[in-house]
Scaffold this motif. Sequence first.
Motif, PDB file in Angstrom:
ATOM      1  N   GLY A 109       0.064   4.205   0.802  1.00  0.00           N
ATOM      2  CA  GLY A 109      -0.119   4.953   1.894  1.00  0.00           C
ATOM      3  C   GLY A 109       0.324   4.511   3.295  1.00  0.00           C
ATOM      4  N   CYS A 110      -0.026   3.267   3.857  1.00  0.00           N
ATOM      5  CA  CYS A 110       0.572   3.080   4.841  1.00  0.00           C
ATOM      6  C   CYS A 110       1.868   2.092   4.888  1.00  0.00           C
ATOM      7  N   ARG A 111       2.164   1.732   3.785  1.00  0.00           N
ATOM      8  CA  ARG A 111       3.535   0.886   3.598  1.00  0.00           C
ATOM      9  C   ARG A 111       3.214  -0.604   3.925  1.00  0.00           C
ATOM     10  N   GLU A 112       2.070  -1.185   4.196  1.00  0.00           N
ATOM     11  CA  GLU A 112       1.931  -2.394   4.772  1.00  0.00           C
ATOM     12  C   GLU A 112       1.811  -3.333   3.501  1.00  0.00           C
TER      13      GLU A 112
ATOM     14  N   ARG B  56      -0.290  12.840   1.893  1.00  0.00           N
ATOM     15  CA  ARG B  56       0.760  13.801   2.766  1.00  0.00           C
ATOM     16  C   ARG B  56       2.303  13.413   2.567  1.00  0.00           C
ATOM     17  N   ARG B  57       2.356  12.042   2.352  1.00  0.00           N
ATOM     18  CA  ARG B  57       4.092  11.731   1.848  1.00  0.00           C
ATOM     19  C   ARG B  57       4.126  11.913   0.262  1.00  0.00           C
TER      20      ARG B  57
ATOM     21  N   ASP C 127      -4.878   9.542   2.866  1.00  0.00           N
ATOM     22  CA  ASP C 127      -4.491  10.779   3.349  1.00  0.00           C
ATOM     23  C   ASP C 127      -3.027  10.781   3.642  1.00  0.00           C
ATOM     24  N   GLN C 128      -2.643   9.566   4.015  1.00  0.00           N
ATOM     25  CA  GLN C 128      -0.985   9.412   4.201  1.00  0.00           C
ATOM     26  C   GLN C 128      -0.385   9.369   2.865  1.00  0.00           C
ATOM     27  N   ALA C 129      -1.037   8.977   1.920  1.00  0.00           N
ATOM     28  CA  ALA C 129      -0.279   8.658   0.570  1.00  0.00           C
ATOM     29  C   ALA C 129      -0.235  10.311  -0.052  1.00  0.00           C
TER      30      ALA C 129
ATOM     31  N   CYS D 167       1.047  -1.070  -0.022  1.00  0.00           N
ATOM     32  CA  CYS D 167      -0.115   0.049   0.036  1.00  0.00           C
ATOM     33  C   CYS D 167       0.831   1.306  -0.043  1.00  0.00           C
TER      34      CYS D 167
ATOM     35  N   VAL E 165      -8.129   6.718   5.111  1.00  0.00           N
ATOM     36  CA  VAL E 165      -6.598   7.121   6.009  1.00  0.00           C
ATOM     37  C   VAL E 165      -5.529   6.782   5.253  1.00  0.00           C
ATOM     38  N   CYS E 166      -5.482   5.701   4.544  1.00  0.00           N
ATOM     39  CA  CYS E 166      -4.394   5.409   3.670  1.00  0.00           C
ATOM     40  C   CYS E 166      -4.270   6.266   2.681  1.00  0.00           C
TER      41      CYS E 166
END
Length: 95
Positions: free
Chosen positions: A17-20, A64-65, A60-62, A15, A57-58
């Motif tokens: 976003g969360c890199r999992e 932001r990064r 938003d993280q993607a 992913c 959530v993922c």
Amino acid sequence: MSGRTQARACPERTCVGCRERAAKSDLLRIVAIEDECVPDPRGTLPGRGAYLHPAVVCLDQAVRRRAFPRAFRSAGALDTAALRTALAGEAGATP
């Protein structure tokens, strides 16, 4: 036959976003069309793909990064409005 069973490995993707790491079937494929990130639930659109959990959530993280321009090797920022709308619609449809 030898009696061995062949276990097929499930393809995994990361992913953005969360890199999992997760099974490919659990993630949503995203492609860049012009300057916009578009969801590709069937996985048939041409071009480079990035994978994301179908959660805001993922996303938003993607964002932001700055993961999408990096994943698609794009010079500028990409519009994620259509992707956000699609994810919000999936979240609303799930009980």
